[in-house]
Design a protein around this motif. Structure first.
Motif, PDB file in Angstrom:
ATOM      1  N   TYR A 117       0.859  -1.184   0.000  1.00 31.17           N
ATOM      2  CA  TYR A 117       0.000   0.000   0.000  1.00 31.17           C
ATOM      3  C   TYR A 117       0.894   1.233   0.000  1.00 31.17           C
ATOM      4  CZ  TYR A 117      -3.756  -3.221   0.861  1.00 31.17           C
ATOM      5  OH  TYR A 117      -4.646  -4.249   0.730  1.00 31.17           O
ATOM      6  N   THR A 133      -1.644   8.500  -5.230  1.00 29.40           N
ATOM      7  CA  THR A 133      -2.741   8.157  -6.125  1.00 29.40           C
ATOM      8  C   THR A 133      -2.288   7.094  -7.124  1.00 29.40           C
ATOM      9  OG1 THR A 133      -2.129   9.801  -7.786  1.00 29.40           O
ATOM     10  CG2 THR A 133      -3.625  10.529  -5.998  1.00 29.40           C
ATOM     11  N   PRO A 134      -3.235   6.397  -7.750  1.00 28.42           N
ATOM     12  CA  PRO A 134      -2.848   5.472  -8.821  1.00 28.42           C
ATOM     13  C   PRO A 134      -2.054   6.168  -9.936  1.00 28.42           C
ATOM     14  CG  PRO A 134      -5.082   5.003  -8.153  1.00 28.42           C
ATOM     15  CD  PRO A 134      -4.673   6.271  -7.450  1.00 28.42           C
ATOM     16  N   HIS A 191      -3.127   3.562 -15.347  1.00 28.81           N
ATOM     17  CA  HIS A 191      -3.512   3.778 -13.948  1.00 28.81           C
ATOM     18  C   HIS A 191      -4.203   2.576 -13.318  1.00 28.81           C
ATOM     19  CE1 HIS A 191      -3.765   7.998 -15.773  1.00 28.81           C
ATOM     20  NE2 HIS A 191      -2.535   7.798 -15.342  1.00 28.81           N
ATOM     21  N   LEU A 203      -3.236  -1.753  -9.989  1.00 31.65           N
ATOM     22  CA  LEU A 203      -3.412  -0.663  -9.038  1.00 31.65           C
ATOM     23  C   LEU A 203      -4.881  -0.510  -8.687  1.00 31.65           C
ATOM     24  CD1 LEU A 203      -1.152   2.032 -10.748  1.00 31.65           C
ATOM     25  CD2 LEU A 203      -0.490   0.329  -9.050  1.00 31.65           C
ATOM     26  N   GLU A 204      -5.132  -0.219  -7.406  1.00 26.35           N
ATOM     27  CA  GLU A 204      -6.500  -0.026  -6.932  1.00 26.35           C
ATOM     28  C   GLU A 204      -6.480   1.040  -5.839  1.00 26.35           C
ATOM     29  OE1 GLU A 204      -9.570  -2.628  -4.200  1.00 26.35           O
ATOM     30  OE2 GLU A 204      -8.173  -3.701  -5.505  1.00 26.35           O
ATOM     31  N   THR A 205      -7.412   1.985  -5.920  1.00 25.78           N
ATOM     32  CA  THR A 205      -7.530   3.002  -4.879  1.00 25.78           C
ATOM     33  C   THR A 205      -8.120   2.379  -3.622  1.00 25.78           C
ATOM     34  OG1 THR A 205      -7.854   4.739  -6.513  1.00 25.78           O
ATOM     35  CG2 THR A 205      -8.595   5.220  -4.271  1.00 25.78           C
ATOM     36  N   THR A 247      -2.940   3.784  -2.556  1.00 24.98           N
ATOM     37  CA  THR A 247      -3.041   2.896  -3.711  1.00 24.98           C
ATOM     38  C   THR A 247      -2.517   1.522  -3.326  1.00 24.98           C
ATOM     39  OG1 THR A 247      -2.781   4.709  -5.283  1.00 24.98           O
ATOM     40  CG2 THR A 247      -2.292   2.494  -6.092  1.00 24.98           C
TER      41      THR A 247
END
Length: 149
Positions: free
Chosen positions: A8, A12-13, A70, A98-100, A105
């Motif tokens: 983590y 941001t992505p 992204h 990638l995931e918010t 991220t």
């Protein structure tokens, strides 16, 4: 024998993606290597930088299998020619997604499809945590880690 890592990152992505794809980012996180590709599905890519063959050493190369800015990149992966004589036959797959998650991220790295006798497995297993730590440090602080090399 698949390798799977999740980290983590406080960014941001888009920031993580830039670290993974821009020359400035890849130089910082992949030990002065630049990711060279058009990123079109089916096109070649290579991480090129200082090494056994001088400043243009191909460290890893392959083919782009998926590329969603992204979000996701997936490649075939071969060790560079100066590392293994049979480099073309030593293929694995690499996925970065990638995931918010809140204000961070989640980066998931999966390096799979390892042949049972792949001579780079042990080195790669040790390298990915260093590279992921570099990504996290670079995105969060603007600097990669100093491993003393």
């Amino acid at each position: 024998m698949d390798l799977k890592y999740v980290i983590y990152i406080g960014g941001t992505p888009e920031q993580v993606w830039n670290a993974l794809t821009t020359p400035e980012g890849t130089r910082a996180i992949f030990f002065n290597s630049v990711l060279q590709s058009t990123f079109e599905i089916g096109s070649p890519y290579a991480y090129v930088g200082p090494g056994n063959d001088g400043d243009e050493t191909v460290h890893v190369y392959g083919e782009v299998l998926a590329f969603e800015p992204h979000k996701l990149m997936r490649f075939t992966e071969h060790p560079g020619p100066s590392y293994r004589e049979n480099h073309a036959t030593l293929e694995t797959k690499l996925s970065l997604s990638l995931e918010t998650v809140g204000e961070s991220t989640k980066l998931m790295l999966i390096n799979d499809d390892w042949p049972a006798d792949h001579p780079s497995y042990d080195n790669t297993k040790e390298s990915w945590p260093m590279i992921l730590s570099n990504i996290k440090s670079y995105v969060e602080t603007g600097k990669a880690l100093n491993f003393g090399w």
